[in-house]
Design a protein around this motif. Sequence first.
Motif, PDB file in Angstrom:
ATOM      1  N   SER A   1      -7.360  53.883  32.801  1.00 28.55           N
ATOM      2  CA  SER A   1      -6.102  53.675  33.513  1.00 28.55           C
ATOM      3  C   SER A   1      -5.932  52.224  33.929  1.00 28.55           C
ATOM      4  O   SER A   1      -4.844  51.644  33.799  1.00 28.55           O
ATOM      5  N   LEU A   2      -7.016  51.607  34.421  1.00 32.91           N
ATOM      6  CA  LEU A   2      -6.917  50.202  34.826  1.00 32.91           C
ATOM      7  C   LEU A   2      -6.678  49.310  33.615  1.00 32.91           C
ATOM      8  O   LEU A   2      -5.943  48.329  33.697  1.00 32.91           O
ATOM      9  N   GLY A   3      -7.299  49.638  32.488  1.00 36.00           N
ATOM     10  CA  GLY A   3      -7.064  48.867  31.277  1.00 36.00           C
ATOM     11  C   GLY A   3      -5.619  48.884  30.856  1.00 36.00           C
ATOM     12  O   GLY A   3      -5.081  47.887  30.353  1.00 36.00           O
ATOM     13  N   LEU A   4      -4.949  50.020  31.072  1.00 40.81           N
ATOM     14  CA  LEU A   4      -3.524  50.123  30.754  1.00 40.81           C
ATOM     15  C   LEU A   4      -2.656  49.505  31.843  1.00 40.81           C
ATOM     16  O   LEU A   4      -1.428  49.606  31.781  1.00 40.81           O
ATOM     17  N   SER A   5      -3.283  48.867  32.811  1.00 37.34           N
ATOM     18  CA  SER A   5      -2.570  48.142  33.866  1.00 37.34           C
ATOM     19  C   SER A   5      -2.794  46.644  33.754  1.00 37.34           C
ATOM     20  O   SER A   5      -2.511  45.907  34.692  1.00 37.34           O
ATOM     21  N   GLY A   6      -3.350  46.193  32.615  1.00 33.73           N
ATOM     22  CA  GLY A   6      -3.443  44.765  32.344  1.00 33.73           C
ATOM     23  C   GLY A   6      -4.785  44.124  32.614  1.00 33.73           C
ATOM     24  O   GLY A   6      -4.884  42.893  32.612  1.00 33.73           O
ATOM     25  N   TYR A   7      -5.847  44.916  32.827  1.00 31.94           N
ATOM     26  CA  TYR A   7      -7.164  44.380  33.156  1.00 31.94           C
ATOM     27  C   TYR A   7      -8.052  44.368  31.920  1.00 31.94           C
ATOM     28  O   TYR A   7      -8.260  45.399  31.287  1.00 31.94           O
ATOM     29  N   SER A   8      -8.607  43.200  31.597  1.00 28.71           N
ATOM     30  CA  SER A   8      -9.440  43.082  30.405  1.00 28.71           C
ATOM     31  C   SER A   8     -10.882  43.497  30.643  1.00 28.71           C
ATOM     32  O   SER A   8     -11.553  43.957  29.716  1.00 28.71           O
ATOM     33  N   PHE A   9     -11.387  43.340  31.880  1.00 26.66           N
ATOM     34  CA  PHE A   9     -12.811  43.529  32.139  1.00 26.66           C
ATOM     35  C   PHE A   9     -13.016  44.515  33.282  1.00 26.66           C
ATOM     36  O   PHE A   9     -12.331  44.447  34.307  1.00 26.66           O
ATOM     37  N   TRP A  10     -14.000  45.397  33.094  1.00 24.31           N
ATOM     38  CA  TRP A  10     -14.216  46.465  34.076  1.00 24.31           C
ATOM     39  C   TRP A  10     -15.646  46.958  33.966  1.00 24.31           C
ATOM     40  O   TRP A  10     -16.256  46.961  32.891  1.00 24.31           O
TER      41      TRP A  10
ATOM     42  N   TRP B   1      12.699  46.474  39.527  1.00 27.92           N
ATOM     43  CA  TRP B   1      11.666  46.686  38.517  1.00 27.92           C
ATOM     44  C   TRP B   1      12.095  46.091  37.185  1.00 27.92           C
ATOM     45  O   TRP B   1      13.277  45.822  36.960  1.00 27.92           O
ATOM     46  N   TYR B   2      11.097  45.845  36.358  1.00 23.67           N
ATOM     47  CA  TYR B   2      11.305  45.288  35.026  1.00 23.67           C
ATOM     48  C   TYR B   2      10.990  46.371  34.004  1.00 23.67           C
ATOM     49  O   TYR B   2       9.935  47.014  34.068  1.00 23.67           O
ATOM     50  N   ILE B   3      11.879  46.558  33.058  1.00 19.05           N
ATOM     51  CA  ILE B   3      11.565  47.405  31.925  1.00 19.05           C
ATOM     52  C   ILE B   3      11.133  46.495  30.781  1.00 19.05           C
ATOM     53  O   ILE B   3      11.787  45.478  30.494  1.00 19.05           O
ATOM     54  N   ILE B   4       9.983  46.831  30.180  1.00 18.29           N
ATOM     55  CA  ILE B   4       9.347  45.989  29.169  1.00 18.29           C
ATOM     56  C   ILE B   4       9.273  46.790  27.875  1.00 18.29           C
ATOM     57  O   ILE B   4       8.590  47.821  27.814  1.00 18.29           O
ATOM     58  N   HIS B   5       9.954  46.301  26.848  1.00 13.18           N
ATOM     59  CA  HIS B   5       9.923  46.975  25.549  1.00 13.18           C
ATOM     60  C   HIS B   5       8.773  46.433  24.715  1.00 13.18           C
ATOM     61  O   HIS B   5       8.577  45.224  24.626  1.00 13.18           O
ATOM     62  N   GLY B   6       8.020  47.318  24.096  1.00 14.37           N
ATOM     63  CA  GLY B   6       6.906  46.907  23.258  1.00 14.37           C
ATOM     64  C   GLY B   6       7.345  46.392  21.881  1.00 14.37           C
ATOM     65  O   GLY B   6       7.508  45.187  21.715  1.00 14.37           O
ATOM     66  N   PRO B   7       7.491  47.272  20.912  1.00 15.49           N
ATOM     67  CA  PRO B   7       7.466  48.733  21.048  1.00 15.49           C
ATOM     68  C   PRO B   7       6.065  49.329  21.151  1.00 15.49           C
ATOM     69  O   PRO B   7       5.928  50.501  21.490  1.00 15.49           O
ATOM     70  N   THR B   8       4.996  48.568  20.860  1.00 15.09           N
ATOM     71  CA  THR B   8       3.652  49.121  20.991  1.00 15.09           C
ATOM     72  C   THR B   8       3.132  48.868  22.398  1.00 15.09           C
ATOM     73  O   THR B   8       3.564  47.930  23.081  1.00 15.09           O
TER      74      THR B   8
ATOM     75  N   ARG C   1     -10.951  50.541  26.377  1.00 19.76           N
ATOM     76  CA  ARG C   1      -9.616  50.419  25.806  1.00 19.76           C
ATOM     77  C   ARG C   1      -9.143  51.803  25.387  1.00 19.76           C
ATOM     78  O   ARG C   1      -9.750  52.449  24.530  1.00 19.76           O
ATOM     79  N   ALA C   2      -8.062  52.249  26.007  1.00 18.46           N
ATOM     80  CA  ALA C   2      -7.531  53.584  25.693  1.00 18.46           C
ATOM     81  C   ALA C   2      -7.176  53.681  24.210  1.00 18.46           C
ATOM     82  O   ALA C   2      -6.687  52.728  23.603  1.00 18.46           O
ATOM     83  N   MET C   3      -7.421  54.840  23.641  1.00 16.09           N
ATOM     84  CA  MET C   3      -7.187  55.047  22.211  1.00 16.09           C
ATOM     85  C   MET C   3      -5.733  54.790  21.831  1.00 16.09           C
ATOM     86  O   MET C   3      -5.440  54.336  20.726  1.00 16.09           O
ATOM     87  N   CYS C   4      -4.809  55.041  22.757  1.00 15.62           N
ATOM     88  CA  CYS C   4      -3.388  54.859  22.444  1.00 15.62           C
ATOM     89  C   CYS C   4      -3.040  53.394  22.230  1.00 15.62           C
ATOM     90  O   CYS C   4      -2.009  53.095  21.599  1.00 15.62           O
ATOM     91  N   LEU C   5      -3.850  52.477  22.717  1.00 14.05           N
ATOM     92  CA  LEU C   5      -3.568  51.059  22.467  1.00 14.05           C
ATOM     93  C   LEU C   5      -3.801  50.702  21.005  1.00 14.05           C
ATOM     94  O   LEU C   5      -3.100  49.859  20.442  1.00 14.05           O
ATOM     95  N   GLU C   6      -4.788  51.319  20.375  1.00  9.85           N
ATOM     96  CA  GLU C   6      -5.079  51.036  18.972  1.00  9.85           C
ATOM     97  C   GLU C   6      -4.336  51.963  18.023  1.00  9.85           C
ATOM     98  O   GLU C   6      -4.060  51.591  16.879  1.00  9.85           O
ATOM     99  N   PHE C   7      -3.998  53.167  18.485  1.00  8.13           N
ATOM    100  CA  PHE C   7      -3.385  54.168  17.602  1.00  8.13           C
ATOM    101  C   PHE C   7      -2.157  54.787  18.275  1.00  8.13           C
ATOM    102  O   PHE C   7      -2.095  55.996  18.500  1.00  8.13           O
ATOM    103  N   PRO C   8      -1.158  53.967  18.608  1.00 12.88           N
ATOM    104  CA  PRO C   8      -0.009  54.484  19.368  1.00 12.88           C
ATOM    105  C   PRO C   8       0.826  55.510  18.614  1.00 12.88           C
ATOM    106  O   PRO C   8       1.542  56.295  19.242  1.00 12.88           O
TER     107      PRO C   8
END
Length: 751
Positions: free
Chosen positions: A499-508, A235-242, A596-603
């Motif tokens: 949940s899917l948006g937080l998995s890298g999907y732009s359109f749903w 597995w890959y660990i990916i640092h943001g930090p956001t 878009r989950a709120m945590c993406l804009e207001f982490p």
Amino acid sequence: MKLRDGMWLQAQDIRSEYAEEVYSVTELRLTLHQDLEAHFDGVISVEVTHWKGACNPGPHFDLFPGGKPETGDIKVMKNDDSITLSSGSLSATAKTTNHEFDIRFHATDSSKELTSLLNRSVGLAYTPVPTNPLQTGDMRDFHHYIFTQTTLSVGETVHGLGERFGAFNKVGQAVTLWNADGGTSSEQAYKNVPLWISSRGYGIFIDTPDKVELEVGSERSCRVQTSVEGQRLKWYIIHGPTPKEVLQKYSILTGRPGKVPAWSYGLWLSTSFTTNYDEKTVNSFLEGMKARDIQVEVFHFDSFWMKAFHWCDFEFDSEMFPDPKAQITRLKSSGLVNKVCVWINPYLGQASPIFQHAATEGFLLKRKNGDIFQWDLWQTGMGIIDFTNPKAVEWYVACLNALFEKGIDAIKTDFAERIPTLDVQWYDSSLDPRKMHNYYSFLYNKIVYETLQARYGQNEAVLFARAATAGTHRFPLQWGGDCESTPEAMAESVRGGLSLGLSGYSFWSVDIGGFEGYPPPWIYKRWVAFGLLCSHSRLHGSNSFRVPWTVDNDDKSEQGCSRTLAKWTALKARLMPYIFSQAQKAVQLGIPLSLRAMCLEFPDDPTSWFLDRQFMFGDNLLVAPIFEESGDVEFYLPAGQWTNFFTNETKRGPGWFKEKHEFDSLPLYVRENTVLVLGASYERRTVYDYSKDVEVRLYHVQQGTQAMLVDKEGNAIGTLEVGPDGNLIDQKVLTGNWKVIDSPANREARS
């Protein structure tokens, strides 16, 4: 899978062995090997191997499809008691003294520890339990697993792992990454993506399409356990930090989302699954929509464009479609609709005359004895297209091109979850059948998407896909599967989209009104408001129509289904200058447009990590769907000034607010420092000149606030920017009869 019975005992029929100490830089005791590798800024991979001589068959995820970036600032530093590997902003430090097993993942500047691998956190497990090591000389009677346990900090939350319909925060859940047709009301998921994002500013991508089982604080409450059957786990660990930066780096690993054309954002109308498809009915639907001022962009023919149980042989039912090309031509030339979509799947029923041809030519998956693999799962004697056979792919592409010749513009790629793993023989015999189960959805959607691209252009291809795994976000778009016509199912769908948006999907998208059942009018109308504020919007059901007048006996009042749908469809058309501009940005960053989950804009707002009944549509619009017939809704506004889109009333966050709404509104709030560009009030189209006759609204703007304008191909044509006096600096990009509207509160603040 759970490996232990509480803190002290092994689980029944499980024997685990653990890495006990760091023996050297990469070798760990118990002949277990762990390799750490820096890849690019903020990304380090961890690979645990027991027996290195074991084969590692494919398929493997298609990593770095856009090319691998420069490795950047990579360092290895040793001192008396530890060794540290740094990859830009992310470091891994392993202790090398006192016979400890201790690997810490932390920000390179030491500002924050992210997670760690501690005592009894890396190991292997056997089931059943061997009583003598000699028994493992014959592994055919044993299952062998590799596992890791990364630590969870106090208050840490975990999100993503594909389109999951249960609790938004996965801590406390056991999650199995295995594509299944389970609807939206169970722990199963159509789209399993081995990526999870932590509220502590990192993500973990598990690099295998195999079945992965996670115990997210559910075996040990302070750890996330990841296990896979086999000899390796990487597995890959990916640092943001956001979280936005985590997704952006993830898109480097697995590819950026594909772009979709402007027309796809309009309203899609489906025939539904088992309803009548004849030309008279279709035309009556579209004429009814036009008469009610509802613009339909795409008409979709679901499965019965083919004969029943011939699915999917690509042959139009001659009784319903005596001349499909002519019928589709008439449909488009009528001006009632601009594009046509059809449903397909990757199976082939034996009732079709084409079945024997496909079987003889080797286009279908086989059993180990050479028989065609068939089962009665969904339709009798169903075969499965073997996309590992180049000839099968060539045939499938030819079938798709024949559809395009008849005027088909888009494809709904349904199913692809029911892929067997036992007693199967793929054409490419080097592949692991278990890994093929999830990966099949990637192959299927890739083939269809790239065929559409070859026909219509790189950025003109559109799917409506149900099954997915890592990397399938490159082939948009996806929809949420079979939901019921209930408020609970609408909430499930919101959680799935987040949940899917937080998995890298732009359109749903989602089946507006719910797929199963007969939505009562109030559910239909609340779902319409939610569905038209998804990135893509489709009316679709199972055995009932979704045109509005069939839902409420053609209530013609302002709060009836028809007027409600007309208002929300018109609003989305007006929002297109904003939506299409934000879509280009979402693709560039690998983040969701909507939901878009709120945590993406207001982490940095802890509350944002728990909000699963609201979302952002792009950077600037907050949406809170309503799940009550009464119109009562409670929602949260993060810090700052927020303006009600409909009334211009303002609220200041952070805080919770309660409102009551009719069916033509919901909490739609505009973030401060927003330049919002809207199409003209008369617009009902999705594709038009996004700089002509527009309305530019300024919401609590400050100097430097910007909005990018794009043309109908998505190319940037200019930027609107606020100057020191609170007005737009340069308006040359705007044409026609445009106007600027300053919000009342903004004017008061400047005065």
